[in-house]
Design a protein around this motif. Structure first.
Motif, PDB file in Angstrom:
ATOM      1  N   ALA A  19       0.838  -1.211   0.000  1.00  0.00           N
ATOM      2  CA  ALA A  19       0.000   0.000   0.000  1.00  0.00           C
ATOM      3  C   ALA A  19       0.871   1.258   0.000  1.00  0.00           C
ATOM      4  CB  ALA A  19      -0.923  -0.011   1.219  1.00  0.00           C
ATOM      5  N   ARG A  20       1.944   1.233   0.774  1.00  0.00           N
ATOM      6  CA  ARG A  20       2.847   2.393   0.831  1.00  0.00           C
ATOM      7  C   ARG A  20       3.497   2.644  -0.529  1.00  0.00           C
ATOM      8  NH1 ARG A  20       4.092   0.417   5.971  1.00  0.00           N
ATOM      9  NH2 ARG A  20       5.931  -0.752   5.292  1.00  0.00           N
ATOM     10  N   THR A  21       3.877   1.569  -1.201  1.00  0.00           N
ATOM     11  CA  THR A  21       4.473   1.722  -2.531  1.00  0.00           C
ATOM     12  C   THR A  21       3.462   2.356  -3.487  1.00  0.00           C
ATOM     13  OG1 THR A  21       5.893  -0.192  -2.192  1.00  0.00           O
ATOM     14  CG2 THR A  21       5.503   0.468  -4.475  1.00  0.00           C
ATOM     15  N   ILE A  22       2.256   1.842  -3.479  1.00  0.00           N
ATOM     16  CA  ILE A  22       1.220   2.382  -4.365  1.00  0.00           C
ATOM     17  C   ILE A  22       0.966   3.858  -4.052  1.00  0.00           C
ATOM     18  CG2 ILE A  22      -1.242   2.241  -4.947  1.00  0.00           C
ATOM     19  CD1 ILE A  22      -0.978  -0.830  -4.456  1.00  0.00           C
ATOM     20  N   ALA A  23       0.941   4.191  -2.775  1.00  0.00           N
ATOM     21  CA  ALA A  23       0.604   5.558  -2.357  1.00  0.00           C
ATOM     22  C   ALA A  23       1.578   6.584  -2.939  1.00  0.00           C
ATOM     23  CB  ALA A  23       0.578   5.650  -0.835  1.00  0.00           C
ATOM     24  N   ARG A  24       2.837   6.170  -3.145  1.00  0.00           N
ATOM     25  CA  ARG A  24       3.829   7.104  -3.690  1.00  0.00           C
ATOM     26  C   ARG A  24       3.483   7.543  -5.110  1.00  0.00           C
ATOM     27  NH1 ARG A  24       8.233   4.914  -4.775  1.00  0.00           N
ATOM     28  NH2 ARG A  24       8.337   2.906  -3.704  1.00  0.00           N
ATOM     29  N   GLN A  47      -6.121   1.072   4.601  1.00  0.00           N
ATOM     30  CA  GLN A  47      -5.486   1.640   5.801  1.00  0.00           C
ATOM     31  C   GLN A  47      -4.031   2.017   5.518  1.00  0.00           C
ATOM     32  OE1 GLN A  47      -6.325  -1.644   8.404  1.00  0.00           O
ATOM     33  NE2 GLN A  47      -8.174  -0.693   9.235  1.00  0.00           N
ATOM     34  N   GLY A  48      -3.344   1.158   4.781  1.00  0.00           N
ATOM     35  CA  GLY A  48      -1.938   1.429   4.447  1.00  0.00           C
ATOM     36  C   GLY A  48      -1.799   2.657   3.567  1.00  0.00           C
ATOM     37  N   ILE A  49      -2.696   2.780   2.613  1.00  0.00           N
ATOM     38  CA  ILE A  49      -2.657   3.946   1.716  1.00  0.00           C
ATOM     39  C   ILE A  49      -2.988   5.209   2.501  1.00  0.00           C
ATOM     40  CG2 ILE A  49      -3.848   5.045  -0.241  1.00  0.00           C
ATOM     41  CD1 ILE A  49      -3.972   2.197  -1.514  1.00  0.00           C
ATOM     42  N   ALA A  50      -4.007   5.132   3.361  1.00  0.00           N
ATOM     43  CA  ALA A  50      -4.406   6.301   4.156  1.00  0.00           C
ATOM     44  C   ALA A  50      -3.240   6.788   5.015  1.00  0.00           C
ATOM     45  CB  ALA A  50      -5.612   5.954   5.028  1.00  0.00           C
ATOM     46  N   SER A 140      -2.073   3.598 -19.256  1.00  0.00           N
ATOM     47  CA  SER A 140      -0.613   3.662 -19.123  1.00  0.00           C
ATOM     48  C   SER A 140      -0.203   4.519 -17.923  1.00  0.00           C
ATOM     49  CB  SER A 140       0.007   4.224 -20.397  1.00  0.00           C
ATOM     50  OG  SER A 140      -0.508   5.515 -20.619  1.00  0.00           O
ATOM     51  N   ARG A 141      -1.139   5.260 -17.366  1.00  0.00           N
ATOM     52  CA  ARG A 141      -0.915   6.072 -16.168  1.00  0.00           C
ATOM     53  C   ARG A 141      -0.210   5.272 -15.060  1.00  0.00           C
ATOM     54  NH1 ARG A 141      -0.054   7.325 -12.105  1.00  0.00           N
ATOM     55  NH2 ARG A 141      -0.995   8.190 -10.302  1.00  0.00           N
ATOM     56  N   TRP A 142      -0.442   3.953 -15.015  1.00  0.00           N
ATOM     57  CA  TRP A 142       0.076   3.125 -13.927  1.00  0.00           C
ATOM     58  C   TRP A 142       1.326   2.338 -14.322  1.00  0.00           C
ATOM     59  CZ3 TRP A 142      -1.990   4.412  -9.487  1.00  0.00           C
ATOM     60  CH2 TRP A 142      -3.281   4.947  -9.475  1.00  0.00           C
ATOM     61  N   ASN A 143       1.865   2.584 -15.512  1.00  0.00           N
ATOM     62  CA  ASN A 143       2.985   1.764 -15.988  1.00  0.00           C
ATOM     63  C   ASN A 143       4.205   1.798 -15.069  1.00  0.00           C
ATOM     64  OD1 ASN A 143       1.425   1.049 -18.123  1.00  0.00           O
ATOM     65  ND2 ASN A 143       2.712   1.950 -19.716  1.00  0.00           N
ATOM     66  N   SER A 144       4.511   2.985 -14.538  1.00  0.00           N
ATOM     67  CA  SER A 144       5.718   3.069 -13.707  1.00  0.00           C
ATOM     68  C   SER A 144       5.523   2.303 -12.390  1.00  0.00           C
ATOM     69  CB  SER A 144       6.109   4.531 -13.464  1.00  0.00           C
ATOM     70  OG  SER A 144       4.994   5.278 -13.053  1.00  0.00           O
ATOM     71  N   LEU A 145       4.327   2.370 -11.839  1.00  0.00           N
ATOM     72  CA  LEU A 145       4.033   1.558 -10.648  1.00  0.00           C
ATOM     73  C   LEU A 145       4.172   0.068 -10.968  1.00  0.00           C
ATOM     74  CD1 LEU A 145       2.887   0.906  -7.799  1.00  0.00           C
ATOM     75  CD2 LEU A 145       0.585   1.105  -8.804  1.00  0.00           C
ATOM     76  N   MET A 146       3.582  -0.345 -12.073  1.00  0.00           N
ATOM     77  CA  MET A 146       3.639  -1.763 -12.476  1.00  0.00           C
ATOM     78  C   MET A 146       5.090  -2.216 -12.626  1.00  0.00           C
ATOM     79  SD  MET A 146       0.518  -2.980 -13.105  1.00  0.00           S
ATOM     80  CE  MET A 146      -1.111  -2.458 -13.588  1.00  0.00           C
ATOM     81  N   LYS A 147       5.884  -1.331 -13.199  1.00  0.00           N
ATOM     82  CA  LYS A 147       7.290  -1.646 -13.419  1.00  0.00           C
ATOM     83  C   LYS A 147       7.997  -1.842 -12.075  1.00  0.00           C
ATOM     84  CE  LYS A 147      10.713  -0.054 -16.728  1.00  0.00           C
ATOM     85  NZ  LYS A 147      11.154   1.117 -17.511  1.00  0.00           N
ATOM     86  N   GLU A 148       7.748  -0.939 -11.141  1.00  0.00           N
ATOM     87  CA  GLU A 148       8.364  -1.067  -9.815  1.00  0.00           C
ATOM     88  C   GLU A 148       7.903  -2.354  -9.124  1.00  0.00           C
ATOM     89  OE1 GLU A 148       8.359   2.310  -7.135  1.00  0.00           O
ATOM     90  OE2 GLU A 148       8.787   0.998  -5.407  1.00  0.00           O
TER      91      GLU A 148
END
Ligand code: ADP
Ligand code: MG
Length: 152
Positions: A19-24, A47-50, A140-148
């Motif tokens: 969740a923390r990774t996604i939140a970034r 909860q993690g994102i919040a 494609s908005r989420w490509n960099s997250l997917m890559k990480e």
């Protein structure tokens, strides 16, 4: 093009780390759809994102309220749309989905026709020793997250 990856977590803490990774990566107007059985970990992810968005108070399931609003580094709308059977009756939700905050939507398939194409879908499955979390979006908005995530 549709992109997809799967992350396995072996504890609540690992799900919160995801969740923390996604939140970034979150920006105003983002929608995250959370799918999975009761107890799969949808609220744990929320909860993690919040927390990562600087929201300090408790974040519990909005099952009876449908929507709870929080003010963090971005406005956060945590929703549980389990009780909504026909999305046409819930036009008010679109103001949130196309607004300036971040929406986390538990049981999102109940309002699927209302969700933006850029929605990040997360499907949580309970396995004996883990949660298997499939993450997917058409945008494609989420490509960099997917890559990480794929590189973890
Ligand atoms: P949901 O909102 O999908 O109904 P919750 O997040 O409220 O689910 O509950 C998930 C429960 O499962 C919590 O009690 C949590 O401690 C437990 N749990 C066990 N393993 C995990 C994991 N890998 N990820 C998330 N939650 C887990
Ligand atoms: Mg929940």
């Amino acid at each position: 093009m549709e992109k997809e990856c799967t992350v396995d977590t072996f504890s609540e803490e690992e799900t919160k780390a995801l969740a923390r990774t996604i939140a970034r990566y979150l920006k105003p107007g983002d929608v995250i759809a959370l799918e999975g059985d009761l107890g799969a970990g949808k609220t744990t992810l929320a909860q993690g994102i919040a927390k990562a968005l600087g929201i300090s108070g408790p974040v519990d399931s909005p099952t009876f309220t449908i929507i709870k609003e929080y003010e963090g580094t971005l406005p956060l709308y945590h929703m549980d749309v389990y009780r909504i059977d026909s999305p046409e009756e819930e036009l008010g939700l679109e103001e949130y989905f196309y607004g300036d905050g971040v929406c986390l939507v538990e049981w999102a398939s109940h309002v699927k026709p209302l969700l933006p194409d850029s929605t990040l879908w997360m499907f949580l499955t309970v396995k004996p020793d883990r949660r298997s979390i499939r993450i997917r979006s058409k945008d494609s908005r989420w490509n960099s997250l997917m890559k990480e995530l794929a590189a973890r």
